[in-house]
Scaffold this motif. Sequence first.
Motif, PDB file in Angstrom:
ATOM      1  N   ALA A  24       1.044   4.790   4.324  1.00  0.00           N
ATOM      2  CA  ALA A  24      -0.222   4.937   3.241  1.00  0.00           C
ATOM      3  C   ALA A  24      -0.887   6.253   3.143  1.00  0.00           C
ATOM      4  CB  ALA A  24      -0.272   3.779   2.936  1.00  0.00           C
ATOM      5  N   VAL A  80      -4.907  -0.281   7.044  1.00  0.00           N
ATOM      6  CA  VAL A  80      -4.606   0.721   6.569  1.00  0.00           C
ATOM      7  C   VAL A  80      -3.254   1.251   7.070  1.00  0.00           C
ATOM      8  CG1 VAL A  80      -5.509   2.825   6.528  1.00  0.00           C
ATOM      9  CG2 VAL A  80      -4.352   2.158   4.765  1.00  0.00           C
ATOM     10  N   ALA A 108       0.075  -1.259   0.100  1.00  0.00           N
ATOM     11  CA  ALA A 108      -0.179   0.242   0.032  1.00  0.00           C
ATOM     12  C   ALA A 108       1.285   1.196  -0.065  1.00  0.00           C
ATOM     13  CB  ALA A 108      -0.432  -0.583   1.353  1.00  0.00           C
ATOM     14  N   GLY A 129      -4.228  -1.628   3.577  1.00  0.00           N
ATOM     15  CA  GLY A 129      -3.380  -1.715   2.781  1.00  0.00           C
ATOM     16  C   GLY A 129      -2.423  -2.269   4.795  1.00  0.00           C
ATOM     17  N   HIS A 165     -10.930  -1.624  -3.200  1.00  0.00           N
ATOM     18  CA  HIS A 165     -10.235  -1.659  -1.789  1.00  0.00           C
ATOM     19  C   HIS A 165     -10.352   0.048  -0.985  1.00  0.00           C
ATOM     20  CE1 HIS A 165      -8.529  -4.259  -3.480  1.00  0.00           C
ATOM     21  NE2 HIS A 165      -7.542  -3.586  -3.901  1.00  0.00           N
ATOM     22  N   LEU A 218      -2.530  -4.385  -0.330  1.00  0.00           N
ATOM     23  CA  LEU A 218      -3.684  -3.962  -0.592  1.00  0.00           C
ATOM     24  C   LEU A 218      -5.311  -5.193  -0.193  1.00  0.00           C
ATOM     25  CD1 LEU A 218      -3.474  -2.289  -4.182  1.00  0.00           C
ATOM     26  CD2 LEU A 218      -4.062  -0.990  -2.021  1.00  0.00           C
TER      27      LEU A 218
END
Length: 677
Positions: free
Chosen positions: A329, A325, A266, A312, A303, A316
């Motif tokens: 990222a 995440v 990511a 991520g 996503h 992903l």
Amino acid sequence: MATQFMKNVFSLGFLSALLSLTVSAQSPKPVPEKYRELPLSAIKPTGWLRHQLQIMRDGTTGHLDEIYSKVSNDNGWLGGKGDAWEETPYWLDGAVPLAYLLDDKALQQKVAKYVNWVIENQRPSGYFGATTKDEREKNVKIDVANCASGDDWWPKMVMLKVIQQYYSATNDKRVVPFMTKYFHYQLQALKSCPVGKWTEWAASRGADNVMMAQWLYGITGDKSLLELASMIESQSFQWSEWLGNRDWVIGAAAQQNGDHWMRRHAVNVGMALKSPAVNYQRTGDAKYLRSLKTGFNDLMTLHGLPMGIFSGDEDLHGNDPTQGVELCAIVESMFSLEKIIGITGDIQYMDALERMTFNALPTQTTDDYNAKQYFQIANQVHVKRGVFNFSLPFGREMNNVFGMRSGYTCCLANMHQGWTKFATHLWYASPDKGLAALAYSPNEVTAKVGVKQTEVTLRESTTYPFDETIRFDLSTPSDVQFPLHLRIPSWCQKAMVTVNGKSVQTSEGGKIIVLNRLWKNGDKIMLQLPMAVNTSNWGRNSRTVERGPLVYALKLEETWQKENQKEEGDYFTVFPKSDWNYGLLDKIVKDPAANLEVKIGKPVTDTFVWNLQNAPLEIKASAKKIPEWKIVNDVAPQPVTDRNGHFLGKLDDNVETITLVPYGCTKVRVVAFPVVK
């Protein structure tokens, strides 16, 4: 010095260099930016944004070199044997702009120590960086013939961004010759030491190198820099092709194995978003803009998460609200969007930057900016050690907790660029000799405008994104004609602009309006952006409540616990004090305005902090509890709904009133709700 530099930017910047050069029909045909970045000294954050930067200065951003051993001990970027790779440049990439945004002399001296060492220790060949093993042990002099005795191209890409920002703030005359010499070396060295020679990280992130070569081209007009940029692009991951080719993003959604995982990483994706725009800037080929549009839309479709970022963790990982995440990222995607905005002038990316900044960014660090989460989760019903549903669960199970060193420490070093670079990109110069406000927060900008390049100051007073009113107060030594560009976000149905109390324009959202008039000292511009409540549809048929640029999450009082893990040190877990398993009533989706009540809470002061205690807005909503919605393997799997979007399982009979607050003020929450009848 800053004023002289601004003059240089307007006279020697990318636009004038591109327009004055003649290139052959076979050569790339660079295009000017739609909006040009202002010098780092031009924008001074005020209000809550300045306070956020002060917190960073007093926390890890201002003191990482004192409290983090990898950076503090015998640092390679100061000639030592310690960290010589990415973490020190990462830290400086946020600390340098912070030092000048706050005009903090002590921090400026601290970061200048590193910049000075790098510039002063450039090798005669043009190579730069920490002393390599061959230099230290074999007394090798690195030049094109023995470029293999050098080291990874990747951390140098970050350090180039650091030095470019330092130049933007200081106009240090050493920088342009330094970069020129290095890029001439790199152009020849890449023929035998290609971008991916040492690590795949460099090949996956080559766009950062391309971007810096093109920046220097905008100053010097040296056409070999375009040749270098094309060579780096050819040796790097082909992100422009992949983003325009749906097979890549579909494959990333389907595969979570070790094959080609760097293409799904990511942070790499966040950095790569700018690659098509940077290639368009160099070539003028509109196919790159089409690739960017296709890739970004597909990425967020497959996503995307409600807070404006794609999943991520580290790869992903789809649009389920239980996915995580990485903090890196987010800040890298923000920076990519800031570059894309300048090159393309496309309001879609301005809206995306705003959503990401005001929702995803603030929730992932502690109030004092001394601890961070490696991975945040949209529906984060607790913060604790565990494997969760991450593609990188990490053996010590520390990826979800708040800690200084929890997870990988790249984010500890890299998180500092998020708020600082957002602040430096609140304003851009427009090609019609005006100014453009493309993102909104409290600040003051000083720039030269109009035919005579009159220096003006615009003070932007607002508590945006919480309030819908933005006021600009103009100071000018004389009357001046110039265009003022104002972005009207796509979520706004009808914006209103007044000048000195008189209505001058209304506009629907998704546009940039231009006020081109003779301005006088003391003129007052008022931009009104009415914020209506609404709902949006996300993964697994979930619904999120929105108002203006903010998304809203269930308010859950928090219990914090401090603990310690041997390898990664102190960390915090967070647990809710009340139930979280609610579904929103269907009537809210059908008519949000009639069934959601907005309540004004605490005022946003100059000492505002993004936390639950300071949440300035609340939204009251009707909901029913879903008894069987429970935690499984550390996450709360989204209840199954029918194609009409309804959860049809067992519900409590009682209708309850729940409270929602801005997502960025929460640590535990539900933001993607199932819908119930």
